[in-house]
Design a protein around this motif. Sequence first.
Motif, PDB file in Angstrom:
ATOM      1  N   GLU A   9       0.810  -1.219   0.000  1.00 42.53           N
ATOM      2  CA  GLU A   9       0.000   0.000   0.000  1.00 42.53           C
ATOM      3  C   GLU A   9       0.843   1.269   0.000  1.00 42.53           C
ATOM      4  OE1 GLU A   9      -2.896   0.076   3.117  1.00 42.53           O
ATOM      5  OE2 GLU A   9      -3.947  -1.680   2.343  1.00 42.53           O
ATOM      6  N   TRP A  13      -0.425   4.110  -4.278  1.00 41.21           N
ATOM      7  CA  TRP A  13      -0.933   5.393  -4.763  1.00 41.21           C
ATOM      8  C   TRP A  13       0.173   6.324  -5.222  1.00 41.21           C
ATOM      9  CZ3 TRP A  13      -5.489   3.983  -5.612  1.00 41.21           C
ATOM     10  CH2 TRP A  13      -6.162   3.174  -4.727  1.00 41.21           C
ATOM     11  N   HIS A  14       1.401   5.803  -5.300  1.00 45.20           N
ATOM     12  CA  HIS A  14       2.548   6.632  -5.668  1.00 45.20           C
ATOM     13  C   HIS A  14       3.297   6.055  -6.857  1.00 45.20           C
ATOM     14  CE1 HIS A  14       1.878   8.853  -2.001  1.00 45.20           C
ATOM     15  NE2 HIS A  14       1.813   7.707  -1.368  1.00 45.20           N
ATOM     16  N   ASP A  15       2.584   5.377  -7.740  1.00 40.65           N
ATOM     17  CA  ASP A  15       3.259   4.688  -8.838  1.00 40.65           C
ATOM     18  C   ASP A  15       3.828   5.641  -9.894  1.00 40.65           C
ATOM     19  OD1 ASP A  15       0.371   3.578 -10.783  1.00 40.65           O
ATOM     20  OD2 ASP A  15       0.771   5.450  -9.769  1.00 40.65           O
TER      21      ASP A  15
END
Length: 96
Positions: A9, A13-15
Amino acid sequence: MIEASELLECFLWHDNLDAEDFANDKKLVDNVEEELADVVIYCLGMTSTLDVDLEEAVERKLAANEQRFDETPSFEQRLTRSPRHRWNRRMAGEAT
């Protein structure tokens, strides 16, 4: 193992961040550090419960990965870039 999911996790959201931007975000790095610690603690508990020699298991896996993925052209490059070499240096307390 929920700890591994929590580690994932951290990146979910930081790909779109490149590695340098990620490394410069102290909050993200701190969160990854905490989740990595949870994963390692859980894994160490498993090694004890299952009587697994973790160092030996890692050495076997690194050797298998070298055979599968090693495409470096020279022996010297292969030796100094290999995961096994880095692992051995880390275990000896040397900088990698």
